[in-house]
Design an enzyme around this catalytic site. Sequence first.
Site, mmCIF file in Angstrom:
data_model
loop_
_atom_site.group_PDB
_atom_site.id
_atom_site.type_symbol
_atom_site.label_atom_id
_atom_site.label_comp_id
_atom_site.label_asym_id
_atom_site.label_seq_id
_atom_site.Cartn_x
_atom_site.Cartn_y
_atom_site.Cartn_z
ATOM 1 N N LYS A 118 0.814 -1.227 0.000
ATOM 2 C CA LYS A 118 0.000 0.000 0.000
ATOM 3 C C LYS A 118 0.842 1.269 0.000
ATOM 4 O O LYS A 118 0.526 2.236 -0.694
ATOM 5 C CB LYS A 118 -0.947 0.018 1.203
ATOM 6 C CG LYS A 118 -1.966 -1.114 1.230
ATOM 7 C CD LYS A 118 -2.704 -1.274 -0.071
ATOM 8 C CE LYS A 118 -2.821 -2.742 -0.403
ATOM 9 N NZ LYS A 118 -3.156 -3.036 -1.786
ATOM 10 N N GLU A 201 -3.137 8.613 7.540
ATOM 11 C CA GLU A 201 -3.900 9.389 6.553
ATOM 12 C C GLU A 201 -4.978 10.191 7.249
ATOM 13 O O GLU A 201 -5.429 9.819 8.333
ATOM 14 C CB GLU A 201 -4.636 8.438 5.586
ATOM 15 C CG GLU A 201 -3.781 7.850 4.515
ATOM 16 C CD GLU A 201 -4.572 6.952 3.588
ATOM 17 O OE1 GLU A 201 -5.785 6.728 3.822
ATOM 18 O OE2 GLU A 201 -3.975 6.470 2.616
ATOM 19 N N HIS A 236 -15.803 -4.853 6.106
ATOM 20 C CA HIS A 236 -15.039 -5.003 4.865
ATOM 21 C C HIS A 236 -15.507 -6.169 4.016
ATOM 22 O O HIS A 236 -14.815 -6.608 3.105
ATOM 23 C CB HIS A 236 -13.535 -5.094 5.156
ATOM 24 C CG HIS A 236 -13.059 -3.924 5.969
ATOM 25 N ND1 HIS A 236 -13.061 -2.653 5.471
ATOM 26 C CD2 HIS A 236 -12.651 -3.834 7.249
ATOM 27 C CE1 HIS A 236 -12.643 -1.822 6.408
ATOM 28 N NE2 HIS A 236 -12.392 -2.515 7.493
ATOM 29 N N ARG A 294 -6.887 -8.386 -10.032
ATOM 30 C CA ARG A 294 -7.570 -9.657 -10.331
ATOM 31 C C ARG A 294 -9.000 -9.341 -10.798
ATOM 32 O O ARG A 294 -9.441 -8.192 -10.730
ATOM 33 C CB ARG A 294 -7.664 -10.494 -9.066
ATOM 34 C CG ARG A 294 -8.311 -9.706 -7.930
ATOM 35 C CD ARG A 294 -8.668 -10.538 -6.735
ATOM 36 N NE ARG A 294 -8.810 -9.726 -5.537
ATOM 37 C CZ ARG A 294 -9.869 -9.029 -5.189
ATOM 38 N NH1 ARG A 294 -10.927 -9.026 -5.964
ATOM 39 N NH2 ARG A 294 -9.898 -8.300 -4.085
HETATM 40 C C1 MV4 Z 1 -10.129 4.839 4.316
HETATM 41 C C2 MV4 Z 1 -11.405 5.218 4.766
HETATM 42 C C3 MV4 Z 1 -11.581 6.533 5.147
HETATM 43 N N1 MV4 Z 1 -10.544 7.405 5.103
HETATM 44 N N2 MV4 Z 1 -9.132 5.762 4.269
HETATM 45 C C4 MV4 Z 1 -10.981 0.160 4.105
HETATM 46 C C5 MV4 Z 1 -10.143 -0.955 3.565
HETATM 47 C C6 MV4 Z 1 -9.073 -0.325 2.787
HETATM 48 N N3 MV4 Z 1 -9.303 -0.622 1.397
HETATM 49 C C7 MV4 Z 1 -9.127 1.126 3.058
HETATM 50 N N4 MV4 Z 1 -10.389 1.382 3.705
HETATM 51 C C8 MV4 Z 1 -10.797 2.633 4.037
HETATM 52 N N5 MV4 Z 1 -9.840 3.592 3.958
HETATM 53 C C9 MV4 Z 1 -9.353 6.985 4.671
HETATM 54 N N6 MV4 Z 1 -8.344 7.848 4.649
HETATM 55 C C10 MV4 Z 1 -12.399 4.260 4.809
HETATM 56 C C11 MV4 Z 1 -12.098 2.964 4.454
HETATM 57 C C12 MV4 Z 1 -13.171 2.040 4.586
HETATM 58 C C13 MV4 Z 1 -13.677 1.349 3.519
HETATM 59 C C14 MV4 Z 1 -13.170 1.497 2.233
HETATM 60 C C15 MV4 Z 1 -13.667 0.783 1.183
HETATM 61 C C16 MV4 Z 1 -14.705 -0.101 1.414
HETATM 62 C C17 MV4 Z 1 -15.227 -0.264 2.651
HETATM 63 C C18 MV4 Z 1 -14.722 0.460 3.724
HETATM 64 C C19 MV4 Z 1 -15.267 0.276 4.981
HETATM 65 C C20 MV4 Z 1 -14.767 0.965 6.024
HETATM 66 C C21 MV4 Z 1 -13.715 1.835 5.837
#
Ligand code: MV4
Length: 505
Positions: A118, A201, A236, A294
């Site tokens: 990441k 972040e 998630h 993928r």
């Molecule tokens: C975030 C966010 C809010 N702010 N980053 C969740 C898993 C990973 N892919 C990153 N994720 C998130 N990053 C910032 N700066 C909220 C999430 C997040 C989320 C993102 C995508 C799909 C579902 C989610 C569920 C909770 C939080």
Amino acid sequence: MFKKILIANRGEIAIRIMRACKELGIRTVAVYSDADKDSLHTDVQFADEAIHIGTASPKESYLNLDVLIRAARASQADAIHPGYGFLSENASFAAAVESALLIFIGPSADSIRAMGDKAESKRLMKKAGVPTVPGYERLESEADFSNAAQAVGYPVLVKAAAGGGGKGMRVVNNESELGELIESARREALNAFGDERLLIEKYLPNAHHIEFQVFGDRHGHLVHLFERECSVQRRHQKIIEETPSPLLTPELRKEMGAAAVNAAQAVNYHNAGTIEFIVDPDTLKFYFLEMNTRLQVEHPITELTTGLDLVQWQIRVAAGEHFPYEQDQLTQRGHAIECRVYAEDPANGFLPSTGKLLQYIEPRGPGIRVDSGFRAGDEITHFYDPLLAKLIVYGESRELAIQKMQAALREFVVHGVTTNIDFMKSVLSHPDFANGQVSTRWVENDFNWESPSEPPFESLIAASLVELLVPLPLPGAASGSQGPGSNEVDPYSPWKNPSGFRIGS
Ligand code: MV4
């Protein structure tokens, strides 16, 4: 074109891939663990061969690189399709497949590696001009973290640098919580990824999760196939996905699509991939989160609205074909929704529900697609993902697609295990969903679900017995009759003779 493909996966996605192979005239090799000895994906109707690869434990079967490559060699397959999950994003597997002079149906090992980290991918994206969430990487001392958090401003999000999917993620609301949450995020990251590096972040609390499908061939031609809105999720785990996203304007869609193509081009991407963004609904600003290198679970909604068969194209471009469409030739039409039917109990903390599928009837009709790896009589075990089926619908508009999904969910009959079907019906009829105002926190924070009261256990038993034991009569047919047409004066009725063919004139 390939003559034979080994599918290094199981369940609905293995079947989805085998269907594409059959349509292209390619023979298929299924693999299976002890627990999947009689699973649908090994059935002769889908697989030309089936090879046993190990025990029920994924580590000793679907995650075992060597055994899978040996199976491909032994069956003289030309290529391996990894599906999703298991080894699909394992760069070492992609490299080992190519070293064995087989084709990996997916991106290069280098692309997978570049996007797997990441922190690394975020740096790459910044360089390529793709918007990322303001934050800091390469943090060492306690003071580094404290300064970084101060600089972006609370609330901040601490994430594992090595992995995605929410592992090792912590929301920190103020300075006093910081030390403790960094410690626990570190432990979790080390445990999950063997790597304790963290990044910080700005936390965006009401973000929508919107991802873009990208697709490229081996000749440098790369396009996007529009977005999927995936905000309805819990821990998630996605539950409902749709396209188009109700949040995007045509301008924003174009801007995000261009950013997605840029992101993929930065790692010389080919084959199917997905760029995950979060979108702040208040500012409509978007930020790159990660790339999934993928095919995704929710790819069918893109197929229904673009008219493309993504799995067929994965195979064709892996074999060296050109992807023939330019960006401006690709369009979205209508609206598609996917509901993931899980064998789990929403009334009991969403605990997985195992057991025998006593009754299993999928909905049918125009605009309805069901991708599943099960049929009535199958055992749902605890060894694998509890996904029973993906119910996908197409409608001319979002409203019509929601109505079709509601009707299809009502038509879905599953007895023997508990499912989330009622839960999803309730989400779909919520005004927030109708208004398209659902963020990633909505299911867990704003949605209060009460399970419908269940009928008494005795009536369930009685109903099941009736279904299992009483043969259903043909509509309109009295027992022993010549069939529904026997009273009519139709000389061409197939009921006139048992073979259904007319005798004489
Ligand atoms: C975030 C966010 C809010 N702010 N980053 C969740 C898993 C990973 N892919 C990153 N994720 C998130 N990053 C910032 N700066 C909220 C999430 C997040 C989320 C993102 C995508 C799909 C579902 C989610 C569920 C909770 C939080």
